[in-house]
Scaffold this motif. Sequence first.
Motif, PDB file in Angstrom:
ATOM      1  N   GLN A  73      -2.088  -7.530   9.779  1.00 38.04           N
ATOM      2  CA  GLN A  73      -2.753  -8.151   8.626  1.00 38.04           C
ATOM      3  C   GLN A  73      -4.115  -7.509   8.399  1.00 38.04           C
ATOM      4  OE1 GLN A  73      -4.556 -12.140   8.767  1.00 38.04           O
ATOM      5  NE2 GLN A  73      -3.190 -12.738   7.098  1.00 38.04           N
ATOM      6  N   ILE A  74      -4.274  -6.926   7.203  1.00 40.24           N
ATOM      7  CA  ILE A  74      -5.542  -6.311   6.795  1.00 40.24           C
ATOM      8  C   ILE A  74      -5.921  -6.899   5.447  1.00 40.24           C
ATOM      9  CG2 ILE A  74      -6.712  -4.148   6.226  1.00 40.24           C
ATOM     10  CD1 ILE A  74      -4.507  -2.734   7.917  1.00 40.24           C
ATOM     11  N   ASN A  75      -7.126  -7.471   5.372  1.00 39.71           N
ATOM     12  CA  ASN A  75      -7.575  -8.087   4.121  1.00 39.71           C
ATOM     13  C   ASN A  75      -6.537  -9.065   3.573  1.00 39.71           C
ATOM     14  OD1 ASN A  75     -10.000  -6.600   4.119  1.00 39.71           O
ATOM     15  ND2 ASN A  75      -8.985  -4.856   3.140  1.00 39.71           N
ATOM     16  N   ASN A  76      -6.017  -9.921   4.465  1.00 39.74           N
ATOM     17  CA  ASN A  76      -5.053 -10.966   4.097  1.00 39.74           C
ATOM     18  C   ASN A  76      -3.714 -10.430   3.600  1.00 39.74           C
ATOM     19  OD1 ASN A  76      -6.753 -13.201   4.727  1.00 39.74           O
ATOM     20  ND2 ASN A  76      -7.877 -12.828   2.822  1.00 39.74           N
ATOM     21  N   GLN A  77      -3.440  -9.147   3.834  1.00 37.24           N
ATOM     22  CA  GLN A  77      -2.159  -8.568   3.448  1.00 37.24           C
ATOM     23  C   GLN A  77      -1.419  -8.122   4.701  1.00 37.24           C
ATOM     24  OE1 GLN A  77      -2.409  -5.003   1.052  1.00 37.24           O
ATOM     25  NE2 GLN A  77      -0.227  -5.028   0.541  1.00 37.24           N
ATOM     26  N   TRP A  78      -0.153  -8.536   4.835  1.00 36.11           N
ATOM     27  CA  TRP A  78       0.663  -8.145   5.981  1.00 36.11           C
ATOM     28  C   TRP A  78       1.385  -6.838   5.677  1.00 36.11           C
ATOM     29  CZ3 TRP A  78       0.208 -10.103  10.675  1.00 36.11           C
ATOM     30  CH2 TRP A  78      -0.294 -11.400  10.834  1.00 36.11           C
TER      31      TRP A  78
ATOM     32  N   LYS B 221     -11.461  -6.692  11.095  1.00 35.55           N
ATOM     33  CA  LYS B 221     -10.728  -7.649  11.919  1.00 35.55           C
ATOM     34  C   LYS B 221      -9.288  -7.690  11.433  1.00 35.55           C
ATOM     35  CE  LYS B 221     -14.687 -10.609  12.985  1.00 35.55           C
ATOM     36  NZ  LYS B 221     -15.267 -11.967  12.848  1.00 35.55           N
ATOM     37  N   VAL B 222      -8.360  -7.692  12.369  1.00 38.23           N
ATOM     38  CA  VAL B 222      -6.941  -7.668  12.023  1.00 38.23           C
ATOM     39  C   VAL B 222      -6.175  -8.668  12.877  1.00 38.23           C
ATOM     40  CG1 VAL B 222      -7.007  -5.239  11.307  1.00 38.23           C
ATOM     41  CG2 VAL B 222      -6.430  -5.811  13.684  1.00 38.23           C
ATOM     42  N   LYS B 223      -4.953  -8.959  12.461  1.00 42.36           N
ATOM     43  CA  LYS B 223      -4.008  -9.731  13.262  1.00 42.36           C
ATOM     44  C   LYS B 223      -2.752  -8.887  13.415  1.00 42.36           C
ATOM     45  CE  LYS B 223      -5.457 -14.264  11.483  1.00 42.36           C
ATOM     46  NZ  LYS B 223      -6.081 -14.790  12.707  1.00 42.36           N
ATOM     47  N   ILE B 224      -2.122  -8.984  14.578  1.00 42.18           N
ATOM     48  CA  ILE B 224      -0.844  -8.303  14.805  1.00 42.18           C
ATOM     49  C   ILE B 224       0.225  -9.370  15.000  1.00 42.18           C
ATOM     50  CG2 ILE B 224       0.473  -6.749  16.273  1.00 42.18           C
ATOM     51  CD1 ILE B 224      -2.148  -5.426  17.088  1.00 42.18           C
ATOM     52  N   GLN B 225       1.315  -9.219  14.275  1.00 35.61           N
ATOM     53  CA  GLN B 225       2.471 -10.099  14.391  1.00 35.61           C
ATOM     54  C   GLN B 225       3.563  -9.311  15.110  1.00 35.61           C
ATOM     55  OE1 GLN B 225       4.768 -11.487  10.767  1.00 35.61           O
ATOM     56  NE2 GLN B 225       3.382 -13.218  11.047  1.00 35.61           N
ATOM     57  N   TRP B 226       3.926  -9.779  16.297  1.00 34.36           N
ATOM     58  CA  TRP B 226       4.843  -9.034  17.171  1.00 34.36           C
ATOM     59  C   TRP B 226       6.276  -9.450  16.873  1.00 34.36           C
ATOM     60  CZ3 TRP B 226       2.503  -5.506  20.477  1.00 34.36           C
ATOM     61  CH2 TRP B 226       1.102  -5.611  20.583  1.00 34.36           C
ATOM     62  N   ILE B 227       7.102  -8.491  16.409  1.00 34.78           N
ATOM     63  CA  ILE B 227       8.428  -8.832  15.907  1.00 34.78           C
ATOM     64  C   ILE B 227       9.542  -8.437  16.870  1.00 34.78           C
ATOM     65  CG2 ILE B 227      10.069  -8.458  14.025  1.00 34.78           C
ATOM     66  CD1 ILE B 227       7.620  -8.019  12.182  1.00 34.78           C
ATOM     67  N   GLN B 228       9.549  -7.190  17.328  1.00 33.63           N
ATOM     68  CA  GLN B 228      10.664  -6.722  18.163  1.00 33.63           C
ATOM     69  C   GLN B 228      10.235  -5.531  19.013  1.00 33.63           C
ATOM     70  OE1 GLN B 228      14.490  -4.543  16.668  1.00 33.63           O
ATOM     71  NE2 GLN B 228      14.868  -6.736  16.421  1.00 33.63           N
TER      72      GLN B 228
END
Length: 312
Positions: A229-234, A272-279
């Motif tokens: 997620q960067i600037n509220n965009q995944w 600042k970022v978020k990482i969403q772990w999928i597979q």
Amino acid sequence: MKTIRIKHPHAKIDFPEMVIALGFFDGVHKGHKEVILTAKKEAMKRQLKCGVMTFFPHPKEVLRKEKKVNYLTSLNKKEELMFQLEIDYLIIIEFNEDFSDLNPQQFVDRYLIDFNIKHVVAGFDYSYGRLGKGTMETLPFHSRNKLTYTIVGKVEENGEKISSTSIRKALSVGNLDKVTNFLGRYYETDGVVVEGEQRGRQIGFPTANIASTNQTFIPDNGVYIVKIQINNQWLPAVCNVGYKPTFHDKNKMDLTIEVHILNYSKDIYGQKVKIQWIQKMRNEVKFESVNDLVNQLKKDVFNAKYFFQTSE
């Protein structure tokens, strides 16, 4: 939802009559949600407000003097997930040595009865007070029958109890299918983009080097399909967790988290970022040559693109 942060000893706080869910709730997984949703049902039945009481930092950091506990949810993420569950109050108690010294009677008097709690909901293994000597079964005694309670039993998946411990174990071996199933959502971590070695750019696969923040638990070393997620965009991406063994001696390197964002070339240093772990796609391995590494990275990117094309 109102968030109330409290440090022991606290000044008097006026709460409305309330049903409270008690727990640390690290991960806010399916088992935790069962406790919270049970509290919501009890509150509706009694026409009372519904609250969640949690604690921070983890008792292990205070009682065992452990330098660091890696959390499944940062405090901010926990607050966000509680908001989504539509409770009325989130009460966050700062867990310190003075608070840990409260005996069960003192905890019930000062943090339940004084807070206008009328009904308590917790998991079957919840304990309170110094050394965890208070249990849900002792609650009527410690509250002098002023409080009623509901115990939520084990929540299981395929015969296994859903717990924060089982989720950590699954993350430690890269079993993201199990993690996603137990959480009821993709696992997320926070970070900030920092300057790296620029090696990815040199071989045609530029990466964002992520410094993890908020003491979140990082999955096992390997290559993952993720979203960032960067600037509220995944954005779809491939992530490598490890020590870059093709270029470095593992024993001389700190763990790195590098994200190659698919079809993206903007400068995001410092963000600042978020990482969403999928597979998880594969383990991290040492290649005989940079050429071999590049060929494998091409396969990783192809597989990730195929995943996103066919799953969305």
